[in-house]
Design an enzyme around this catalytic site. Structure first.
Site, short mmCIF file in Angstrom:
data_model
loop_
_atom_site.label_atom_id
_atom_site.label_comp_id
_atom_site.label_asym_id
_atom_site.label_seq_id
_atom_site.Cartn_x
_atom_site.Cartn_y
_atom_site.Cartn_z
N CYS A 176 0.80 -1.23 0.00
CA CYS A 176 0.00 0.00 0.00
C CYS A 176 0.84 1.29 0.00
O CYS A 176 1.37 1.66 -1.04
CB CYS A 176 -0.99 -0.05 1.17
N ARG A 205 -12.84 6.48 -0.93
CA ARG A 205 -11.72 5.55 -0.70
C ARG A 205 -12.09 4.16 -1.19
O ARG A 205 -13.27 3.82 -1.26
CB ARG A 205 -11.39 5.49 0.80
N HIS A 236 -3.65 -5.65 2.43
CA HIS A 236 -3.33 -5.88 3.83
C HIS A 236 -3.94 -7.23 4.21
O HIS A 236 -4.67 -7.83 3.42
CB HIS A 236 -3.94 -4.78 4.71
#
Ligand code: GLN
Length: 246
Positions: free
Chosen positions: A95, A132, A196
């Site tokens: 990320c 997002r 993640h």
């Protein structure tokens, strides 16, 4: 005995959603096979390491603020990291770490955080902080030579563009951009991804690709790893795949 030497950069700043767990997984999967594994850390103002002396460099994810904090220090490491990459050292980038190896990350206010420009993608966050890419993600990869669906969790504002060799195709979730077809960036010695999870805990194939790459590079010939019992990991992943892409 075979051995892995890893440099974990900014472990104290870039550790979203337990990204440091990726190091625990690599250590565990090495130890189970009698492979030595040393993880050194580097953070702001540490003495400049010899990046090329490592088998692998690892950088986790972080929010914009942490990315800003480390940006100047990371630039000081540019030459060493570029030389390590060119010599074949493996890089795992999650990320925020992924974004900072590109040309730049432009935040929601339009401020640029310079990247190392090791790769020619770039990342721009939308001006609305509400937009997002958040949620579970499934990516079909072929880096092992056969199709493997990897699972994880993404949470990024940044939209990464200009990726010429993605890590995989999105089956569920967003990926490099909102509703993108592709996720991450891949070269034989680079896996850069928004996943993640920690992603190595959820996807043992990624760990084993990395360990086998590093050992083979050290020994100068292909190293085949002893199989481990990954039933629990496969069962857990199947639950997610059944839920998300069936
Ligand atoms: N700050 C970056 C973004 O929101 C990276 C976030 C992350 O590492 N999860 O795009």
């Amino acid at each position: 005995m075979s051995k892995m030497k890893i440099l974990h950069m900014y472990a104290d700043m870039l550790d979203l959603y337990g990204d440091s767990g990726n190091m625990e997984i690599i250590k565990y999967r090495c130890t189970q096979r009698g492979i030595g594994c040393v993880v050194d850390t580097y953070s702001i103002d540490s003495p400049m390491p010899d990046f090329s002396a490592y088998d692998m460099i690892y950088i986790g994810g972080g929010a914009d603020l942490e990315q800003q904090h480390i940006a100047d220090d990371l630039l000081k490491c540019k030459e060493g990291i570029a030389a390590a990459h060119a010599s074949g050292v493996f890089m795992l980038l999650i990320c925020g770490g992924y974004q900072l190896m590109g040309k730049y990350y432009r935040d929601a206010d339009g401020n640029d955080i310079p990247g190392l420009g090791l790769f020619d993608y770039f990342t721009v966050a939308p001006s609305s902080r509400k937009k997002r890419c958040i949620g579970n993600i499934v990516v079909r990869t072929t880096f092992t030579g056969k199709p493997v669906d990897v699972v994880g969790f993404e949470n990024h504002g940044g939209q990464t563009q200009g990726v010429k060799s993605p890590f995989g195709e999105v089956r569920f979730g967003n990926g490099n951009c909102s509703k993108s077809q592709y996720e991450g960036f891949f070269q034989k010695n680079v896996i850069a991804t928004y996943l993640h999870g920690p992603c190595l805990a959820k996807n043992p194939e990624i760990s084993d690709y990395i360990i086998s790459y590093c050992l083979s590079r050290n020994e100068g010939s292909p190293v085949k790893l002893a199989p481990l019992n990954d039933k629990l990991e496969h069962d857990c992943r199947k639950v997610m795949l059944d839920r998300l892409v069936k």
